[in-house]
Design a protein around this motif. Structure first.
Motif, PDB file in Angstrom:
ATOM      1  N   ASN A  14       0.806  -1.223   0.000  1.00  0.00           N
ATOM      2  CA  ASN A  14       0.000   0.000   0.000  1.00  0.00           C
ATOM      3  C   ASN A  14       0.836   1.268   0.000  1.00  0.00           C
ATOM      4  O   ASN A  14       0.327   2.334  -0.333  1.00  0.00           O
ATOM      5  CB  ASN A  14      -0.931   0.023   1.214  1.00  0.00           C
ATOM      6  CG  ASN A  14      -1.999  -1.039   1.118  1.00  0.00           C
ATOM      7  OD1 ASN A  14      -2.398  -1.438   0.029  1.00  0.00           O
ATOM      8  ND2 ASN A  14      -2.456  -1.522   2.260  1.00  0.00           N
ATOM      9  N   GLY A  47      -2.867   1.082  -2.065  1.00  0.00           N
ATOM     10  CA  GLY A  47      -4.022   1.470  -1.255  1.00  0.00           C
ATOM     11  C   GLY A  47      -4.273   2.968  -1.195  1.00  0.00           C
ATOM     12  O   GLY A  47      -5.098   3.433  -0.432  1.00  0.00           O
ATOM     13  N   LYS A  48      -3.576   3.743  -1.992  1.00  0.00           N
ATOM     14  CA  LYS A  48      -3.706   5.204  -1.953  1.00  0.00           C
ATOM     15  C   LYS A  48      -4.851   5.652  -2.857  1.00  0.00           C
ATOM     16  O   LYS A  48      -4.801   5.460  -4.064  1.00  0.00           O
ATOM     17  CB  LYS A  48      -2.403   5.881  -2.401  1.00  0.00           C
ATOM     18  CG  LYS A  48      -1.187   5.453  -1.627  1.00  0.00           C
ATOM     19  CD  LYS A  48      -1.171   6.050  -0.259  1.00  0.00           C
ATOM     20  CE  LYS A  48       0.124   5.682   0.444  1.00  0.00           C
ATOM     21  NZ  LYS A  48       0.203   6.174   1.770  1.00  0.00           N
ATOM     22  N   LYS A  53      -1.781   3.772  -9.552  1.00  0.00           N
ATOM     23  CA  LYS A  53      -1.011   2.615  -9.115  1.00  0.00           C
ATOM     24  C   LYS A  53       0.284   2.567  -9.916  1.00  0.00           C
ATOM     25  O   LYS A  53       0.297   2.740 -11.119  1.00  0.00           O
ATOM     26  CB  LYS A  53      -1.788   1.313  -9.323  1.00  0.00           C
ATOM     27  CG  LYS A  53      -3.189   1.288  -8.732  1.00  0.00           C
ATOM     28  CD  LYS A  53      -3.270   1.834  -7.338  1.00  0.00           C
ATOM     29  CE  LYS A  53      -4.689   1.827  -6.830  1.00  0.00           C
ATOM     30  NZ  LYS A  53      -5.149   3.078  -6.295  1.00  0.00           N
TER      31      LYS A  53
END
Length: 85
Positions: A14, A47-48, A53
Motif C-alpha cells: 500500500n 491502497g492510496k 497505481k
C-alpha cells in the motif's frame, strides 16, 4: 516473446516504492531456475485513493536485484532423542 513461457510473480504494498515486501525462499529459487523467463511485477502505492497505481518489473534471478533479509526459519528437532517422552 511469442511461444516462450513467462513466469510471473506479483507483489503488492500500500505504501511507496521502498516499502519492504515479503518473498519466500522458494520464489527466489524459482527465479534462479527460470532465469530470463521469470518476472516479478512489484506494485506499490496500491491502497492510496486517487493515486495512480505504480509498479516496476524485475526480470531474471532476484537474489542480485533485491536486498534480502531472512526473517523466518524452517525448524526441526536436532538429534536429542533422549528428550522425547
Amino acid at each position: 516473446m511469442e511461444g516462450k513461457e513467462k513466469y510471473i510473480e506479483v507483489k503488492t504494498t500500500n505504501n511507496g516504492v521502498n516499502t519492504k515486501f515479503f518473498i519466500s525462499e522458494n520464489e527466489i529459487h524459482e527465479s534462479e531456475i527460470r532465469g530470463s523467463s521469470y518476472y516479478l511485477y512489484r506494485f506499490f502505492n496500491f491502497g492510496k485513493r486517487g493515486k495512480e497505481k505504480e509498479f516496476y518489473i524485475l526480470n531474471g534471478p532476484l537474489r542480485d536485484q533485491l536486498n534480502l533479509k531472512s526473517n523466518s526459519y524452517s525448524a526441526f528437532p536436532s538429534a536429542h532423542e533422549e528428550n522425547i517422552y
